[in-house]
Design an enzyme around this catalytic site. Sequence first.
Site, PDB file in Angstrom:
ATOM      1  N   ASP A 183    -117.679  13.684  14.236  1.00  0.00           N
ATOM      2  CA  ASP A 183    -118.129  15.046  14.483  1.00  0.00           C
ATOM      3  C   ASP A 183    -117.035  15.959  13.930  1.00  0.00           C
ATOM      4  O   ASP A 183    -115.903  15.524  13.692  1.00  0.00           O
ATOM      5  CB  ASP A 183    -118.379  15.287  15.981  1.00  0.00           C
ATOM      6  N   TRP A 184    -117.385  17.214  13.709  1.00  0.00           N
ATOM      7  CA  TRP A 184    -116.482  18.122  13.006  1.00  0.00           C
ATOM      8  C   TRP A 184    -115.218  18.399  13.823  1.00  0.00           C
ATOM      9  O   TRP A 184    -115.284  19.061  14.841  1.00  0.00           O
ATOM     10  CB  TRP A 184    -117.240  19.395  12.650  1.00  0.00           C
TER      11      TRP A 184
END
Length: 733
Positions: free
Chosen positions: A262-263
Amino acid sequence: MLTLRDLLLLSAAAFASAEAGDKVPRQGPTGTAAWAAAQSKAAAAVARLSQQDKINMVTGIGWERGPCVGNTSPVNSIRYPQLCLQDGPLGIRFATGATTFTPAIQAASTWDIELIRQRAIWHGQEAKAAGVHVILGPAPGALGKIPAAGRNWEGFGVDPYLAGIASAVTIEGLQSSGVQATVKHFLLNEQEYNRETMSSNADDRTVHELYLWPFADAVHSNVASVMCSYNKVNGSWACENDKLLNGLLKTELGFPGYVVSDWNAHHTTNGAANAGMDMTMPGTDFNGGKVLWGPQLNTAVNNGQVPRSRLDDMAKRILASWYLVGQDAGYPQTNLRANVQGNHKENTRAVARDGTVLLRNDGILPLKNPRRIALVGSATVVNPRGMNACVDRGCNEGALGMGWGSGTAEYPYFVSPHDALRTRAQQDGATVVLHSSDNTNNVQNVVSGADVAIVVITADSGEGYITVQGHAGDRNHLDPWHNGNQLVQAVAQANKNVIVVVHSTGPVILETILNTPGVRAVVWGGLPGNENGNAMVDILYGLVSPSGKLPYTIGKSPSDYGTAVIRGDDNFREGLFIDYRHFDNARIEPRFEFGFGLSYTNFTFSDLTITSNARSGPATGPTIPGGRADLWEDVATITAVVKNTGGVQGAEVPQLYITLPSSAPSTPPKQLRGFAKLKLAPGASGTAIFNLRRKDLSYWDTARQNWVVPSGEFGVSVGASSRDIRLTGKFTV
Ligand SMILES: *[C@@H]1O[C@H](CO)[C@@H](O)[C@H](O)[C@H]1NC(C)=O
Ligand SMILES: *[C@@H]1O[C@H](CO)[C@@H](O)[C@H](O)[C@H]1NC(C)=O
């Protein structure tokens, strides 16, 4: 005598029944065979790459440094492009000419596999036309055990079976159009509060039977990538948890694709690489400063802290997914400005409409040619500041179409309740009087004397990086926003024909509204996207009979759920008992149970048949994508006949719930293991066919570390909801 019309309707019904089983028709070869060719192409390509090429392939180029939310560097020697990864589950984020498909929670609420499939195929076609290689969705985790959790609306509801089937169909649809799907968030990311620091500590059985379940379906449907989540699991970050990534995902589920962070969920260079993460996104932190792979990974490989074979494996997995969906030939250039919508709003409207759930109706609906219609609430009109005025839909002003956060996209247009109702009223020569605010002052003058008063109320939620009216992603309560209860009460004092329409990201406590005299109908419009008003008018006027069913329980009180947003680490103390599994087990009467939804017609259920050749014991097959091969084999078939005995065309969703024998350790009283959507003309019958896979009859045995079919008597319940059971039976294994 049958007329031609009857025959057409009958054949349509027969088609519906033939298609109605829960078995998911596949787009092409599944499992090992589908990956084999892609993997050998990938192996050949990797052999030609330099170490720097491989590093470039696994490392994002940095936040906001490319056209998409995630970008890697091209590798020209093998004509590998700058990869474009883009949110999200309902459309192409930040695109200006793309469809905003109706949110996943509404798609789940249709229980209609064909609509969900069409949604995904069209979404995939748009993504490909815009040159997006990887769509960041579907998102069956959060599963939604906490009703107030902010991002539940991005997923397919709180039952793992429903979420699993919907995710599988979505992945097959997206990937058949040529785009890579990313299933997320892996794993146990069930709330927004503290999501980047908390640890989710669920026991092994709960992980398997609830949260891992839809991911197994996703892997079985050949999903290209899996996104690891922000939270920790048992104290170790999900993106560097060896048991989670190398263990559960890549070994037990045999996942052949790549794990993308995930970012900014990536924390250490070597830990993530060695635990099984394959791609870091966006490649820097959000300030553009900190880089964990790139040159650091290069050094770690040169030092032997990360084996060279691990870097090769990362590149091979990324390339295999690229080859798997055929992106090595003729893929369009990235262009998020292209107009790619086609006729896709047909699906947007159908999902909004068929996901609408009728909760109460004393006969006022469908509307019978009202002459003067009062329409009340700020949610009846488009946000006065503009439909896309709030970044990532981070406000709740005007009509509600989606929640807020990264899982949103820019609306290409928006049809509000007032827009659609005015159009309809003009056709009928009727009048709409509007009170487009939530202010109770003066509302009674507007509604008194109207034939009917429609009040539209909302509840919203989203991702934690935006706070809306004090709600930091997760909702602070389960009440309607903007004093919706008081608004309904004020209207009902002046008009006794009140219809309440609720647009919401998740459950709302409706007790005050239901106890208000004059509230004759409650329409759960769910989260309808930008066809909001059209869907509402289609249902209110009976253009179609409502056929949505709740993908979660609406309780009488927030405390009835037994789960809430957690302030520290989450030990998942409720275990297997979430939503209806909990309400059933604790004998709590819900207001509207999971799977509930009324219609304008009536259905009867009959002719239950059960055939089983299931054998007790553990699964034994070799591992294919999704887990042991025999888990996916059909071992029993249950059928039931549903007849439309009412006066109008309609659709029913027969649901199959299974009760495991008492030889299985403590298990929820019943669990969804099949559903079908039967579209039936008045008087017509259809057959629901529920094919049960071995896994549908198994529980996770923690000692054996395997799925086991218990021996004894299995209970079979088929009904119109999780509590409206019409047929029961049993079989012995
Ligand atoms: C987390 O710990 C629990 C309790 O020891 C265990 O049952 C479970 O398998 C662990 N999960 C992971 C992913 O390590
Ligand atoms: C459905 O059945 C109920 C009674 O079971 C009846 O009151 C109602 O009128 C029926 N509705 C329709 C549309 O046939």
